[in-house]
Design a protein around this motif. Structure first.
Motif, short mmCIF file in Angstrom:
data_model
loop_
_atom_site.label_atom_id
_atom_site.label_comp_id
_atom_site.label_asym_id
_atom_site.label_seq_id
_atom_site.Cartn_x
_atom_site.Cartn_y
_atom_site.Cartn_z
N ALA A 1 4.40 14.97 0.04
CA ALA A 1 3.17 15.70 1.48
C ALA A 1 2.26 16.16 0.11
O ALA A 1 0.89 16.63 0.57
N LEU A 2 2.79 17.05 -0.98
CA LEU A 2 1.76 17.81 -1.84
C LEU A 2 0.38 16.47 -2.10
O LEU A 2 -0.46 16.83 -2.54
N LYS B 1 -4.17 6.53 -3.22
CA LYS B 1 -4.87 7.68 -3.04
C LYS B 1 -6.14 7.77 -2.74
O LYS B 1 -6.48 8.31 -2.48
N LYS B 2 -6.10 6.66 -3.47
CA LYS B 2 -7.98 6.28 -2.90
C LYS B 2 -7.49 5.90 -1.37
O LYS B 2 -8.89 6.36 -0.25
N ASP B 3 -6.75 4.87 -0.81
CA ASP B 3 -6.98 4.49 1.15
C ASP B 3 -6.32 6.22 1.83
O ASP B 3 -6.69 6.64 2.68
N LYS C 1 -3.64 16.69 -1.69
CA LYS C 1 -4.23 17.02 -2.63
C LYS C 1 -5.24 15.10 -2.76
O LYS C 1 -6.83 15.80 -3.37
N ALA C 2 -4.62 14.25 -1.97
CA ALA C 2 -5.55 13.00 -2.22
C ALA C 2 -6.50 13.15 -1.28
O ALA C 2 -7.98 12.34 -2.10
N LEU D 1 7.35 6.14 -2.74
CA LEU D 1 7.86 5.67 -3.95
C LEU D 1 6.44 5.75 -4.47
O LEU D 1 6.20 5.48 -5.71
N ASP D 2 5.47 4.62 -3.51
CA ASP D 2 4.34 4.34 -4.08
C ASP D 2 3.27 5.46 -4.10
O ASP D 2 1.21 5.30 -4.07
N ILE D 3 3.32 7.06 -3.86
CA ILE D 3 2.13 8.35 -3.58
C ILE D 3 1.63 7.78 -5.04
O ILE D 3 0.62 8.59 -4.66
N HIS D 4 1.67 7.90 -6.25
CA HIS D 4 1.14 8.35 -7.34
C HIS D 4 0.39 7.33 -7.45
O HIS D 4 -0.72 7.06 -8.74
#
Ligand code: TXA
Ligand code: MG
Length: 342
Positions: A127-128, A15-17, A132-133, A7-10
């Motif tokens: 996964a996407l 994303k930085k990590d 992307k990140a 749920l925290d993927i955004h």
């Protein structure tokens, strides 16, 4: 090791990590719609080697490369056959891996020394976002210790990889539960290398031609996927796969159970069988007509047998049509390619 909720993927920090870990040759376990994957930078041999070590995987078994968009495909493959485009347009993003001639940006560590590479664009949103990140193609085999059943729940990846990777992302239960279909499009006639949710019939309908099937036991002399020769999906107990009419299978299992230590016997079956097999350790795969539900539950059932310390696992064979073919392919491997006909 970081544990992240899907749920925290955004979140920016997450994303930085992800980018930092992948850049530093690290490993991330993430959910896909098929099974969980253990991913690394597909262009970095040092990172790729770590996957093989974490899984205990033979180095000649190639990894699938995951992309977030079709636009990135020309970066990693030499050519894109016309027929492959039809499959990509129909089934990507989704549970289909297509084998192409690879470009040199994909190192031999990923391809197991072959000049080809299997590519897939997953449909799972987490996964996407991971791909992307990361900003690089991500190679990811199924997230299980080599030889064990693939992971379809977060609990399974915790069992196999806690402290062996840099990040694990919890995406709940995998919606399909079986690994992607693999098809080789580098040969004049396409070859099915692993059955999955995208069936041979679906592919033939899309391509409007017949394809070869390397997954049929009796087929010889056609190229196979390197992974096909290794043992797979083996729980600690012995898997006994039984085929025959329903009443014969039920009688056989009930008879065999009587001869064994009841505390060490388990049955994995659909509802209609379970109600007629009085065995304490049962795992219900669901309704016999719901093959998608059975597919989602099959690896989970095998792992549950291990958790209950079962020595003999009886499984009535499932119908081999549609998704049943992919389910039976996994069960045959779990049973060491032996089936008992009654
Ligand atoms: O659904 C899936 O495909 C999952 C998720 C994580 O995406 N991944 C997965 O990877 O199942 P793995 O490594 O467990 O299985 C990859 C299969 C192996 O049987 C391997 O031999 C075959 O794909 N494969 C990969 N690259 C290939 C290639 N270039 N030529 C032939 N077979 C290939
Ligand atoms: Mg695997």
């Amino acid at each position: 090791m970081q544990i992240i909720s899907g749920l925290d993927i955004h979140k920016k920090e997450v994303k930085k990590d992800i980018k930092r870990i992948i850049q530093k040759s690290g490993l991330i376990v993430f959910p896909t719609e098929t099974v969980y994957g253990i991913g690394a930078d597909a262009t970095n041999p040092e990172a790729v080697k770590k996957i093989f070590i974490a899984k205990g995987r033979p180095s000649d078994n190639p990894l699938i490369v995951h992309l977030a968009t079709i636009k990135d495909l020309p970066q990693v493959v030499e050519s894109i056959p016309e027929l492959a485009i039809k499959l990509m347009d129909t089934y990507w993003p989704g549970p289909l891996t297509i084998v192409f001639k690879k470009k040199s940006i994909i190192p031999k560590e990923v391809s197991g020394g072959l000049d080809t590479v299997g590519i897939r664009i997953p449909s799972n949103q987490i996964a996407l976002e991971v791909i992307k990140a990361a900003e690089v193609p991500i190679c990811a085999p199924s997230a299980n210790i080599s030889g064990k059943p693939s992971s379809t729940l977060f609990k399974h990846v915790l069992e196999d990889f806690t402290d062996k990777v840099d990040m694990m992302i919890d995406g709940g239960q995998a919606s399909i539960g079986l690994e992607s279909t693999v098809i080789d499009m580098t040969t004049p006639i396409p070859v099915l290398l692993r059955p999955g949710a995208i069936t041979k019939e679906m592919i033939e309908k899309t391509l409007e031609i017949g394809i070869m099937d390397a997954t049929e036991e009796h087929v010889k002399d056609i190229p196979r996927a390197p992974g096909m020769k290794y043992t797979h999906y083996a729980p600690q107990g012995k898997v006994l796969l039984i085929e025959g009419t329903q009443s014969h299978v039920i009688d056989y299992i009930n008879n065999e159970i009587k001869k064994l230590d009841l505390k060490r016997v388990g049955v994995i079956a659909t509802e209609d069988y379970l109600s007629m097999i009085p065995c304490f350790y049962q795992v219900n795969l669901g309704h016999e007509n719901h093959l998608d539900e059975i597919a989602r539950n099959i690896f989970l059932a095998l792992r549950q047998m291990d958790a209950m310390n079962i020595a003999y696992i009886f499984i009535p064979a499932l119908p081999k049509h549609d998704l049943g073919k992919a389910i039976m392919n996994r069960l045959m491997k779990a049973a060491g390619n032996a089936i008992i006909s009654v």
